[in-house]
Write a protein that holds these residues in place. Structure first.
Motif, PDB file in Angstrom:
ATOM      1  N   HIS A 101       3.404  -6.826  -7.182  1.00 55.40           N
ATOM      2  CA  HIS A 101       3.736  -5.964  -6.341  1.00 55.40           C
ATOM      3  C   HIS A 101       3.559  -5.820  -4.129  1.00 55.40           C
ATOM      4  O   HIS A 101       3.306  -5.901  -3.631  1.00 55.40           O
ATOM      5  CB  HIS A 101       2.875  -3.660  -6.236  1.00 55.40           C
ATOM      6  N   CYS A 102       4.824  -6.838  -4.020  1.00 51.96           N
ATOM      7  CA  CYS A 102       4.590  -7.475  -2.709  1.00 51.96           C
ATOM      8  C   CYS A 102       5.802  -7.143  -2.612  1.00 51.96           C
ATOM      9  O   CYS A 102       7.224  -6.825  -3.052  1.00 51.96           O
ATOM     10  CB  CYS A 102       4.843  -9.515  -2.820  1.00 51.96           C
ATOM     11  N   CYS A 103       6.064  -7.684  -0.976  1.00 53.75           N
ATOM     12  CA  CYS A 103       6.988  -7.133  -0.690  1.00 53.75           C
ATOM     13  C   CYS A 103       7.134  -7.696   1.597  1.00 53.75           C
ATOM     14  O   CYS A 103       6.276  -7.951   2.241  1.00 53.75           O
ATOM     15  CB  CYS A 103       7.287  -5.703   0.085  1.00 53.75           C
ATOM     16  N   ILE A 104       8.999  -8.375   1.847  1.00 55.26           N
ATOM     17  CA  ILE A 104       8.827  -8.011   3.189  1.00 55.26           C
ATOM     18  C   ILE A 104       9.304  -6.845   3.756  1.00 55.26           C
ATOM     19  O   ILE A 104      10.981  -7.120   3.430  1.00 55.26           O
ATOM     20  CB  ILE A 104       9.231  -9.591   3.084  1.00 55.26           C
ATOM     21  N   ASN A 105       8.067  -6.171   4.493  1.00 53.29           N
ATOM     22  CA  ASN A 105       9.238  -5.338   4.589  1.00 53.29           C
ATOM     23  C   ASN A 105       9.320  -5.390   6.085  1.00 53.29           C
ATOM     24  O   ASN A 105       9.405  -5.869   7.160  1.00 53.29           O
ATOM     25  CB  ASN A 105       8.260  -3.650   5.450  1.00 53.29           C
ATOM     26  N   VAL A 106      10.998  -5.251   6.551  1.00 53.35           N
ATOM     27  CA  VAL A 106      12.269  -5.129   7.399  1.00 53.35           C
ATOM     28  C   VAL A 106      12.477  -3.480   7.905  1.00 53.35           C
ATOM     29  O   VAL A 106      13.500  -3.408   7.374  1.00 53.35           O
ATOM     30  CB  VAL A 106      13.032  -6.291   7.654  1.00 53.35           C
ATOM     31  N   ALA A 107      11.842  -3.897   9.161  1.00 49.86           N
ATOM     32  CA  ALA A 107      12.980  -2.241   9.949  1.00 49.86           C
ATOM     33  C   ALA A 107      13.308  -2.832  11.535  1.00 49.86           C
ATOM     34  O   ALA A 107      12.741  -3.342  12.340  1.00 49.86           O
ATOM     35  CB  ALA A 107      11.885  -1.066  10.204  1.00 49.86           C
ATOM     36  N   VAL A 109       0.576  -1.135   0.009  1.00 51.55           N
ATOM     37  CA  VAL A 109      -0.052  -0.061  -0.134  1.00 51.55           C
ATOM     38  C   VAL A 109       1.393   1.421   0.112  1.00 51.55           C
ATOM     39  O   VAL A 109       0.621   2.500  -0.555  1.00 51.55           O
ATOM     40  CB  VAL A 109      -1.199   0.136   1.270  1.00 51.55           C
ATOM     41  N   PHE A 110       2.133   1.695   0.806  1.00 50.33           N
ATOM     42  CA  PHE A 110       3.103   2.222   0.721  1.00 50.33           C
ATOM     43  C   PHE A 110       4.071   2.200  -0.604  1.00 50.33           C
ATOM     44  O   PHE A 110       5.269   3.566  -0.299  1.00 50.33           O
ATOM     45  CB  PHE A 110       3.779   2.315   1.867  1.00 50.33           C
ATOM     46  N   SER A 111       3.751   1.560  -1.472  1.00 54.64           N
ATOM     47  CA  SER A 111       4.697   1.427  -2.571  1.00 54.64           C
ATOM     48  C   SER A 111       4.650   2.230  -3.969  1.00 54.64           C
ATOM     49  O   SER A 111       4.014   1.942  -4.402  1.00 54.64           O
ATOM     50  CB  SER A 111       4.760  -0.179  -3.200  1.00 54.64           C
ATOM     51  N   PRO A 112       5.235   3.032  -4.007  1.00 57.57           N
ATOM     52  CA  PRO A 112       5.304   4.364  -5.208  1.00 57.57           C
ATOM     53  C   PRO A 112       4.921   3.470  -6.628  1.00 57.57           C
ATOM     54  O   PRO A 112       3.797   3.944  -7.719  1.00 57.57           O
ATOM     55  CB  PRO A 112       6.766   5.044  -5.099  1.00 57.57           C
ATOM     56  N   TRP A 113       5.630   2.236  -6.595  1.00 61.58           N
ATOM     57  CA  TRP A 113       5.687   1.729  -7.607  1.00 61.58           C
ATOM     58  C   TRP A 113       4.337   1.054  -8.102  1.00 61.58           C
ATOM     59  O   TRP A 113       3.715   0.864  -9.243  1.00 61.58           O
ATOM     60  CB  TRP A 113       6.508   0.903  -7.593  1.00 61.58           C
ATOM     61  N   TYR A 114       3.248   0.440  -6.892  1.00 60.70           N
ATOM     62  CA  TYR A 114       1.663   0.306  -7.074  1.00 60.70           C
ATOM     63  C   TYR A 114       0.882   0.817  -7.429  1.00 60.70           C
ATOM     64  O   TYR A 114      -0.231   1.138  -8.343  1.00 60.70           O
ATOM     65  CB  TYR A 114       1.821  -0.868  -4.836  1.00 60.70           C
ATOM     66  N   HIS A 115       1.428   2.580  -6.689  1.00 61.18           N
ATOM     67  CA  HIS A 115       0.294   3.144  -7.144  1.00 61.18           C
ATOM     68  C   HIS A 115       0.637   4.040  -7.917  1.00 61.18           C
ATOM     69  O   HIS A 115      -0.743   3.870  -9.751  1.00 61.18           O
ATOM     70  CB  HIS A 115       0.728   4.861  -5.749  1.00 61.18           C
ATOM     71  N   PRO A 155       8.518  10.154  -5.151  1.00 56.86           N
ATOM     72  CA  PRO A 155       9.830  10.674  -5.806  1.00 56.86           C
ATOM     73  C   PRO A 155      10.291   9.724  -4.769  1.00 56.86           C
ATOM     74  O   PRO A 155      11.660   9.230  -4.650  1.00 56.86           O
ATOM     75  CB  PRO A 155      10.057  11.241  -6.859  1.00 56.86           C
ATOM     76  N   MET A 156       9.734  10.450  -3.746  1.00 55.95           N
ATOM     77  CA  MET A 156      10.629  10.478  -2.699  1.00 55.95           C
ATOM     78  C   MET A 156      10.509   9.423  -1.948  1.00 55.95           C
ATOM     79  O   MET A 156      11.641   8.623  -1.789  1.00 55.95           O
ATOM     80  CB  MET A 156      10.064  10.835  -1.416  1.00 55.95           C
ATOM     81  N   LEU A 157       9.977   8.581  -1.775  1.00 61.36           N
ATOM     82  CA  LEU A 157       9.254   7.269  -1.888  1.00 61.36           C
ATOM     83  C   LEU A 157      10.268   5.964  -2.304  1.00 61.36           C
ATOM     84  O   LEU A 157      10.724   5.304  -1.992  1.00 61.36           O
ATOM     85  CB  LEU A 157       7.781   6.641  -1.508  1.00 61.36           C
ATOM     86  N   ALA A 158      10.812   6.310  -3.366  1.00 63.27           N
ATOM     87  CA  ALA A 158      11.335   5.898  -4.568  1.00 63.27           C
ATOM     88  C   ALA A 158      12.185   5.268  -4.444  1.00 63.27           C
ATOM     89  O   ALA A 158      12.507   4.714  -4.310  1.00 63.27           O
ATOM     90  CB  ALA A 158      11.033   6.040  -5.832  1.00 63.27           C
ATOM     91  N   VAL A 159      13.258   5.822  -3.710  1.00 63.86           N
ATOM     92  CA  VAL A 159      14.158   6.215  -3.202  1.00 63.86           C
ATOM     93  C   VAL A 159      14.784   4.758  -2.163  1.00 63.86           C
ATOM     94  O   VAL A 159      15.425   5.020  -1.617  1.00 63.86           O
ATOM     95  CB  VAL A 159      15.053   7.504  -2.496  1.00 63.86           C
ATOM     96  N   ARG A 160      13.098   5.456  -1.347  1.00 61.03           N
ATOM     97  CA  ARG A 160      13.943   4.369   0.300  1.00 61.03           C
ATOM     98  C   ARG A 160      12.483   2.574  -0.518  1.00 61.03           C
ATOM     99  O   ARG A 160      13.260   2.036   0.279  1.00 61.03           O
ATOM    100  CB  ARG A 160      12.569   4.670   1.268  1.00 61.03           C
ATOM    101  N   TYR A 171       0.035  11.078   1.685  1.00 57.32           N
ATOM    102  CA  TYR A 171       0.591  10.233   0.777  1.00 57.32           C
ATOM    103  C   TYR A 171       0.094  11.128  -0.208  1.00 57.32           C
ATOM    104  O   TYR A 171       0.167  10.402  -1.681  1.00 57.32           O
ATOM    105  CB  TYR A 171       0.015   9.431   2.021  1.00 57.32           C
ATOM    106  N   ALA A 172      -1.123  11.432  -0.255  1.00 55.59           N
ATOM    107  CA  ALA A 172      -1.565  10.919  -1.149  1.00 55.59           C
ATOM    108  C   ALA A 172      -1.222  12.066  -2.790  1.00 55.59           C
ATOM    109  O   ALA A 172      -1.617  12.179  -3.223  1.00 55.59           O
ATOM    110  CB  ALA A 172      -3.218  11.874  -1.107  1.00 55.59           C
TER     111      ALA A 172
END
Length: 283
Positions: free
Chosen positions: A28-34, A12-18, A269-274, A262-263
């Protein structure tokens, strides 16, 4: 120290999915680890459908996976963290629920978004291949499901889960686009039994470094405070917060999400860096 792991199908927070139009969540799947603390890292690689394997007991996304054994959730991590600290993140996290709940909470009146708190109280064992990242602690396990973009139905929400002497209490508050609000307060016993409770007032506390407004529930006269910063983004905050509920001082994980921010198109583009995109994968 703290750790967060989120599995996404339809990130849901992927710019690529948007940018894709959200037509194919599996692509557009992911395992996010922080990880938070000394040597903390963040990995959120948007992967294509070739990287996804899903069964009733397992979610595999490229090199990382989550598997339910019947008694524990085993998470195997093999990711590369994003800028500015690019490095390999490997290891295993094991989450053992104290109890499994049967609660499902619709977040919208039509049920297009649902919150499922599987294990509000759990123990975790962290064994990552990094110095000092072998520890055990308190954890939880939940999930969100939805059929529409979050920003279509919500303008702002906060969520908090606070361990208590009796188990854990969760607050889910949201401002919906249709003008209604969600004000949910659920107390969970150590056996997983859930009951709706009367929530203390919504109480604002200090904004984030990005000036994101934050609020949570607190007894009258109490001002919540951040104990530990975790994730601070222009539209999203995750932190450990101390508040007071029914006379008990508690510390738990709190999230605030501003979906008006977020909208904004310039944020993507900022999100795409991360959040790098990797389309191909071979098992």
């Amino acid at each position: 120290m703290a750790v967060s792991v989120i599995g996404f199908i339809g990130s849901v927070f992927s710019p690529w999915y948007h940018w894709s139009g959200r037509g194919n969540p599996a692509n557009h799947c992911c395992i996010n680890v922080a990880t938070y603390g000394r040597g903390g890292r963040f990995a959120m690689t948007d992967r294509g459908a070739a990287a996804l394997r899903a069964t009733p007991d397992a979610l595999v996304v490229g090199p990382s996976s989550m598997r339910w054994t019947g008694a524990a959730l085993e998470i195997d991590i093999d990711e590369v963290s994003s800028l500015p600290l690019v490095s390999r993140m490997r290891g295993r996290i094991t989450l053992v629920p104290q109890a499994i709940t049967s609660v499902e909470l619709p977040l919208t009146l039509d049920g297009a978004h649902v919150w499922r708190p599987f294990a509000p109280s759990a123990r975790i064992e962290v064994a990552l291949e990094a110095s000092g990242w072998q520890w055990s602690g308190h954890g939880y396990f939940d999930a969100n499901f939805g059929t529409r973009p979050l920003e279509q139905d919500f303008s702002y929400w906060t969520w908090g889960r606070y361990p208590t002497r009796a188990g854990a209490t969760c607050f889910y508050d949201a401002d919906r686009r249709d003008g209604t609000t969600l004000d949910a307060a659920i107390a969970f016993g150590r056996d997983g039994a859930a009951r709706q409770v009367e929530a203390p007032p919504r109480t604002p506390f200090k904004r984030t470094l990005w000036a994101l407004r934050r609020e949570t529930r607190a007894d009258a006269g109490t001002v919540p405070r951040q104990i530990k910063p975790m994730l601070d983004a222009p539209f999203y905050s995750r932190s450990v917060v101390e508040t007071r509920i029914d006379g008990e001082t508690v510390q738990g994980v709190h999230e605030a999400l501003d979906l008006d921010r977020y909208a904004q198109p310039l944020l993507k583009p900022m999100l795409a860096v991360r959040v790098p995109r990797r389309r191909g994968w071979r098992f």
